[in-house]
Write an enzyme that holds these catalytic residues in place. Structure first.
Site, PDB file in Angstrom:
ATOM      1  CG  ASP A 251      39.441  45.085  32.875  1.00  0.00           C
ATOM      2  OD1 ASP A 251      38.915  44.809  31.358  1.00  0.00           O
ATOM      3  OD2 ASP A 251      40.754  44.090  32.437  1.00  0.00           O
ATOM      4  CE  LYS A 273      27.443  39.454  33.260  1.00  0.00           C
ATOM      5  NZ  LYS A 273      27.552  37.830  33.602  1.00  0.00           N
ATOM      6  CG  MET A 387      40.979  35.829  39.303  1.00  0.00           C
ATOM      7  SD  MET A 387      40.797  35.041  37.122  1.00  0.00           S
ATOM      8  CE  MET A 387      42.341  34.301  36.878  1.00  0.00           C
TER       9      MET A 387
HETATM   10  N1  SAH Z   1      46.510  40.915  35.427  1.00  0.00           N
HETATM   11  C1  SAH Z   1      45.981  41.216  36.724  1.00  0.00           C
HETATM   12  C2  SAH Z   1      45.681  40.119  37.309  1.00  0.00           C
HETATM   13  C3  SAH Z   1      43.773  39.502  36.664  1.00  0.00           C
HETATM   14  S1  SAH Z   1      42.886  37.903  37.347  1.00  0.00           S
HETATM   15  C4  SAH Z   1      47.395  41.166  37.710  1.00  0.00           C
HETATM   16  O1  SAH Z   1      48.472  41.000  36.145  1.00  0.00           O
HETATM   17  O2  SAH Z   1      47.715  41.722  38.989  1.00  0.00           O
HETATM   18  C5  SAH Z   1      42.690  38.996  38.663  1.00  0.00           C
HETATM   19  C6  SAH Z   1      42.910  38.738  40.298  1.00  0.00           C
HETATM   20  O3  SAH Z   1      43.605  39.253  40.626  1.00  0.00           O
HETATM   21  C7  SAH Z   1      41.627  39.065  41.003  1.00  0.00           C
HETATM   22  O4  SAH Z   1      40.423  37.537  41.606  1.00  0.00           O
HETATM   23  C8  SAH Z   1      42.399  38.272  42.415  1.00  0.00           C
HETATM   24  O5  SAH Z   1      42.843  36.953  42.443  1.00  0.00           O
HETATM   25  C9  SAH Z   1      43.852  39.517  42.052  1.00  0.00           C
HETATM   26  N2  SAH Z   1      43.975  40.618  42.368  1.00  0.00           N
HETATM   27  C10 SAH Z   1      43.953  40.989  41.183  1.00  0.00           C
HETATM   28  N3  SAH Z   1      44.268  43.050  41.925  1.00  0.00           N
HETATM   29  C11 SAH Z   1      44.016  42.716  43.100  1.00  0.00           C
HETATM   30  C12 SAH Z   1      44.799  43.219  44.406  1.00  0.00           C
HETATM   31  N4  SAH Z   1      44.908  44.299  44.639  1.00  0.00           N
HETATM   32  N5  SAH Z   1      44.582  42.653  45.514  1.00  0.00           N
HETATM   33  C13 SAH Z   1      44.043  41.108  45.839  1.00  0.00           C
HETATM   34  N6  SAH Z   1      44.456  40.522  45.055  1.00  0.00           N
HETATM   35  C14 SAH Z   1      43.978  40.950  43.679  1.00  0.00           C
END
Ligand code: SAH
Length: 501
Positions: A251, A273, A387
């Site tokens: 991703d 995407k 998100m």
């Molecule tokens: N599976 C992922 C989450 C995916 S949803 C997890 O466990 O972290 C995607 C969201 O995760 C983003 O929109 C943001 O809100 C958050 N996110 C993921 N990585 C991040 C990072 N390094 N810094 C801040 N927010 C992050």
């Protein structure tokens, strides 16, 4: 990459060394070890060089360097104490395309010589690009300890059998796996112990078994959490499986630093995407995973954070179960854990919060947020919104209108755990405006609750928090005009797991 690493075959090739001191002695020794024909031009000779000249191991020309010395040479090493002469040699060599190296003068080098760990035919070369040779040497010492001296013998053993294996096992994937089982299994132990005939017999049996087995190699999917960005937050298991995967589907939340740790020759497929391109639907993605595993590949499905936290990992696995594809799941550090730790915000704390809730701020197709607001209004609960950036104003308004105090501490962390992490600390009533004026962008995580007040005291990573209502001018922080995102994150992913879309 400042230098392109290559291994040069110098056996019986004419090479020139200019200078007759200790440095020249070391360089001549390396060239002789590689089988080169060495001509040495110098006015004085160190004793070892004189000995080699006497024994006919090198051709010694007892005079000053002249331009014609370079004719017909593959490479030249200038190791005289006269820097003007060294430079002249470099320039003349460059002019006629002879590879040149002036010892200890990186600017006057077409090539540089690395620190090496020699387990011939296995050779490990380390270079700091001329910037920190001592660091290269320290690293070499570490690797020397890690790699048994007998590895060279194993490489030689494998080299002798390579053509035979290639002719018997035609599929490259099956061949690689066969070699892995040989090089990490009992055959290699025999080689290490000097039992060559036993090793050969065992090898023959293993090869025959492999050739006889009609079974197609069994593919597998590894659903791996890549963590929030900092590659050191990967688990050991994630790293091991990433290193043995044939193909990786990732991703856009997976940081380039993490992606770098996937096996070099694994096929990399971005499932983010791309602007203006057809979007891979979740169903298409599931089909692709099943197809790749069906071909016998070890498929690494690499997801940002943890695959079971807003990662749709569960959906992908159900499809695999239905298709009878074996899989493993490796948890990752979720953004909530990573961002909280690197922002100095404990998610729970005896004085401030007894529980923590992870919530998605992703809107449904009709634009609504489907959130049970009343259950979130609790002063001793930490709220973490994934998100949530594009709905931030709405989220803050709803929390306030359902009764959460306006001055509840609240923070936003952009690109948490990475070196360009940015942190905005504010209050519930100001957070949306502060995040807007700081121009935070995806990926950003929102944390609301009393624990946020600890961010100032517990700050340890990256830039300090940008406080409420701080303007860029007053902050003294040199915020970049455009905030760099992950290099390959051109757009949002196809599914809501990977972006703020
Ligand atoms: N599976 C992922 C989450 C995916 S949803 C997890 O466990 O972290 C995607 C969201 O995760 C983003 O929109 C943001 O809100 C958050 N996110 C993921 N990585 C991040 C990072 N390094 N810094 C801040 N927010 C992050």
């Amino acid at each position: 990459m400042d230098y392109f690493p290559i291994f040069l075959k110098l056996r019986n090739q004419h090479c020139l060394v200019v200078g007759g001191g200790d440095v020249a002695t070391r360089k001549v020794a390396s060239l002789l070890a590689a089988g080169a024909d060495v001509t040495l031009v110098a006015t004085d000779l160190a004793s070892q060089l004189a000995e080699w000249a006497m024994e006919g191991k090198i051709v010694f020309v007892p005079r000053k360097f002249v331009s014609t010395d370079l004719c017909g040479k593959r490479l030249v090493i200038a190791a005289t104490s006269d820097s003007a002469l060294n430079l002249q040699i470099f320039r003349e060599a460059e002019a006629i395309g002879v590879l040149a190296n002036v010892v200890d003068d990186p600017d006057a080098c077409r090539f540089i010589t690395p620190a090496i760990v020699d387990r011939s035919p296995l050779m490990i070369a380390i270079s700091s690009g001329g910037k920190a040779p001592v660091l290269s040497r320290l690293l070499r010492q570490k690797i020397e300890i890690l790699i048994p001296a007998t590895y060279g013998r194993l490489a030689g053993f494998a080299g002798n059998l390579r053509a035979r294996v290639k002719s018997r096992i035609t599929s490259p994937g099956a061949r690689r796996r066969f070699w892995e089982s040989i090089l990490e299994g009992p055959v290699s132990e025999k080689v290490f112990n000097g039992q060559d005939s036993e090793a050969n017999a065992l090898f023959d049996t293993s090869l025959e078994q492999q050739v006889q087995s009609q079974a197609r190699p069994q593919g597998e999917v590894y659903l791996i959490g890549a963590g929030p960005g900092d590659p050191e937050l990967l688990t050991l298991k994630a790293l091991r499986l990433m290193q043995q995967s044939d193909v990786v589907l990732y991703d856009n939340l997976v940081s380039p630093q993490v992606l770098d740790l996937v096996r070099r020759d694994a096929k990399r497929i971005s499932v983010a995407k791309k602007k203006g391109c057809h979007t891979l639907s979740q169903a298409d993605l599931n089909r692709e995973l099943i197809r790749l595993a069906g071909e016998g590949n070890r498929v690494c499905r690499l997801k940002g954070g943890d695959p079971f936290v807003f990662g749709r990992g569960g959906e992908e696995l159900v499809a695999l179960v239905e298709a009878n594809v074996p899989f493993q799941v490796v948890p990752g550090i979720s953004a909530a854990n990573g961002c909280a730790a690197y922002a100095g915000i404990p998610l729970t704390h005896r004085d401030y919060a007894d529980s923590v809730t992870f919530i998605t701020g992703h809107r449904k197709n009709n634009g609504d947020l489907d959130i049970p607001w009343f259950s979130l209004v609790n002063n001793r609960q930490t709220l973490v919104f994934y998100m949530g950036l594009s709905s931030l104003r709405l989220i803050c308004e709803q929390l306030q209108s359902h009764g959460l105090a306006l001055d509840t501490p609240a923070a936003a962390v952009q690109q948490g755990t990475l070196e360009n992490q940015r942190l905005v600390v504010s209050r519930l009533c100001d957070l949306a405006s502060d995040v807007e004026s700081a121009q935070l962008c995806s990926p950003t995580l929102i944390i609301v609750g009393q624990v946020v007040q600890l961010a100032e005291t517990l700050h340890w990573f990256g830039k300090p928090a940008r406080a409420s209502n701080q303007t860029d001018d007053a902050s003294g922080n040199d915020l970049p005009e455009a905030i760099p995102l992950f290099a390959h994150a051109h757009s949002f992913s196809n599914n809501h797991s990977a972006g703020e879309a």
